[in-house]
Write a protein that holds these residues in place. Sequence first.
Motif, PDB file in Angstrom:
ATOM      1  N   HIS A  61      47.492  41.682  47.486  1.00  0.00           N
ATOM      2  CA  HIS A  61      46.134  41.169  47.299  1.00  0.00           C
ATOM      3  C   HIS A  61      46.214  39.958  46.376  1.00  0.00           C
ATOM      4  O   HIS A  61      47.133  39.860  45.552  1.00  0.00           O
ATOM      5  CB  HIS A  61      45.237  42.250  46.694  1.00  0.00           C
TER       6      HIS A  61
ATOM      7  N   ASP B  41      44.598  46.758  41.668  1.00  0.00           N
ATOM      8  CA  ASP B  41      43.427  45.874  41.644  1.00  0.00           C
ATOM      9  C   ASP B  41      42.937  45.659  40.220  1.00  0.00           C
ATOM     10  O   ASP B  41      42.635  44.534  39.804  1.00  0.00           O
ATOM     11  CB  ASP B  41      42.288  46.465  42.471  1.00  0.00           C
TER      12      ASP B  41
ATOM     13  N   TYR C 146      37.809  36.628  39.671  1.00  0.00           N
ATOM     14  CA  TYR C 146      37.174  37.272  40.813  1.00  0.00           C
ATOM     15  C   TYR C 146      35.700  36.853  40.917  1.00  0.00           C
ATOM     16  O   TYR C 146      34.913  37.482  41.604  1.00  0.00           O
ATOM     17  CB  TYR C 146      37.314  38.801  40.723  1.00  0.00           C
TER      18      TYR C 146
ATOM     19  N   ARG D 120      36.674  42.268  49.273  1.00  0.00           N
ATOM     20  CA  ARG D 120      38.123  42.065  49.245  1.00  0.00           C
ATOM     21  C   ARG D 120      38.546  40.843  50.049  1.00  0.00           C
ATOM     22  O   ARG D 120      39.556  40.214  49.735  1.00  0.00           O
ATOM     23  CB  ARG D 120      38.848  43.308  49.778  1.00  0.00           C
TER      24      ARG D 120
ATOM     25  N   ALA E  52      37.857  38.125  47.728  1.00  0.00           N
ATOM     26  CA  ALA E  52      38.290  38.445  46.359  1.00  0.00           C
ATOM     27  C   ALA E  52      37.256  37.967  45.341  1.00  0.00           C
ATOM     28  O   ALA E  52      37.577  37.311  44.350  1.00  0.00           O
ATOM     29  CB  ALA E  52      39.661  37.848  46.068  1.00  0.00           C
TER      30      ALA E  52
END
Length: 797
Positions: free
Chosen positions: A175, A341, A419, A625, A628
């Motif tokens: 990720h 995460d 984020y 996601r 992000a």
Amino acid sequence: MSETRIQDRGEAETLRDVPHHKLAAAADKAIRGGVARPVAHDSAARHVTGAAVYVDDIPELPGTLHLHVATSSRAHARVAAIDLAPVRAAPGVVAVLSAGDIPGENDCSPVFHDDPVFAEGEVQYAGQSLFAVAAVTREAARAAAALARIEYEDLPALLTVDDALAADADLLPPHEMRLGDPEAAIAAAPRRLAGTIRVGGQDHFYLEGQIAYAVPGEGEDVLVHSSTQHPSEVQHTVAKVLGVADHAVTVEVRRMGGGFGGKESQPALFAAIAALAAKKTGRPAKLRVDRDDDMVMTGKRHDFRIDWEVGFDGSGRIAGAVFRQAARCGYSADLSGGIADRAMFHADNAYDLRAARIHSRRLKTHTVSNTAFRGFGGPQGMIATERVLDAVAFALGRDPLDVRRANFYPPGGGAVTPYHQEVTDSVVSEMVEELERSSGYRARRQAVRAFNAGSPILKKGISLTPVKFGISFTATHLNQAGALVHVYKDGSVHLNHGGTEMGQGLFVKVAQVVAEVFQIDLDRVKITATTTAKVPNTSATAASSGSDLNGMAAKAAAEAIRGRLVAFAAAKYRLPEDRIVFLPNRVRIGNEEMSFPDLVQEAYLNQVSLSSTGFYATPGIHYDRETASGKPFFYYAYGAAVSEVAIDTLTGENRVLRVDILHDVGRSLNPAIDLGQIEGGFIQGLGWLTTEELWWDEAGRLRTHAPSTYKIPTANDRPDDMRIAIWSKGENRAETVFRSKAVGEPPLMLALSAFSAIVDAVAAAADYRAFPDLDAPATPERVLAAVEDARRRAGFA
């Protein structure tokens, strides 16, 4: 000297030294009712007298069987043959259970169906469960399990992060979060640095080990007493393994002797085996794992390798940063996705990076599946950033605090995280300024330098680091809670909710909330065991959200009942509802007063419902996601700590001499409980960063599996001079329960100040000519190696 302070409404008190009558008077001046009082933990007296009942203290029913789980001795192998006949024939054995005995699904994973209760055909870590023995005693079960004849065919094993990186062994998809163009910003910056930090894992070392006691009921029913932070997950897993509906399984837990995340997903295995044995034999079954087996079989904090690059200017202001995080997940996914995460979410810590890229890989190894641990990846994300700022300060010859200050999130908003959540509640600059002043940081830093100039062997270091920690489950759907409140005819109250008590004081805090709503004495509220039979579909008590979620749910339930009482009194006495006022243990109705029990009795006689459920879901949070980006956190908790340390350059031994902590808990629900959490969190973080080293041998066997080989902090490791204060100006801008803030996890990361201080001391050993290459934990061996390496690079003979 040792001080623990409450700073509330502008006043500071030394809690440990305040007479009881003065504490009582202070409590009377606090918000009336239950909250804001420094009330003792509801089980404190039972804890110290041994009267608190844990799962192993529940009186055993006649016919109770005891279980032992046999585990793999190989890290990765095919099970070529297994002969359990000698086990079944052993004295005292009633049943032997393996994968073929499972009527439902052979899986105890929380998400990905990749964690078998009993291995079939292949084992993937040393310590993986193979079969279980149910016997009349634990000793008989263990002795019988040793009689099994097992043949293995070894397979290649990946044991470390570097092994997994070399093999491209991704357990879960990678990720990435990106803000701006960090590569361009780094290339254009006047100064650039790069490096790597490795940070080890940590065993939870809860005082009460993993345990489950299952009692078979009628038909498909089974009652499981489990030491778990997540009763609903255990309920679902047991039902899945038994092949029954969730409603057939009741899970109950009154208290745990510690959890720290290790009892979020991991208890499911032990509960499933106990329940399976109970239903197969028709007899109660207990599975209590001893310390060695517990440490071998259960997951740890994830260890990380983090590679970083940074560009900055002459003031230390970060222009761009890139972090490449690699986490060792173990053989199955468990909760690694969310943990990795959160390590990404906290790579910025309290700093406005402006341009950043955070890339995360979640790696498969043939070691135990790592799991939740206090901070849930946040500490691993933060440590690399603190290393960056220490390195930048060293390169510029500046005080690291000045470099940190140059990068703090500004108050009032305007800056966004990697984020893309705007940080609107930052108080870190104000808190750090206050702590810098109260701790005497600047003068002490000069004193440390003066000491080092005259001390050839012992070297000191000092550091001030902040914490910004996001509060909410990052899996958005978990941000919900339920509660059940009954008011009985005598005015006493029964409280139940989905949160679990692991020693952190959740139960007393939520009881204080209910007492506050009704304005009754706290001892009129009965705290009851968490059970899936009363409040269903609960989230784990984790993510520092226990008080936030369950407190709000209990508040909603109590307010519903209070609303009915108000409506009843207003109708009966023909008054507007605003003339019905709840006062301490009584209610004013117009110009008259009656006791709370009397009003309750009248309401009962008039057929008013005195029971209510309550529900709360955290509003306005989300995370996409694909992009992000989003708002994964409801708010942030802040803190800061100054640590002063000393190291012995001949042995690498180190000690924290003094720590000053200022922590933001908003408007504290219970200052005494919060202070305990701050102190305990710091000490646990100190253990992770200095003494708690996990070590696997070349065969993949954990060798640090007992107190004799794994060193948790003791009372002797606590700094002799420890000054803790709750920030007097704290108030949550978000609408939380009475404007309080979470306190479970954020204080652990205050210990990063101790690690940075050790780095500072190692630099002093090389006359500040080389920046130390020190990984965590900073054990004496690592500190000594870092000293020698720094001296070599500095040109010392």
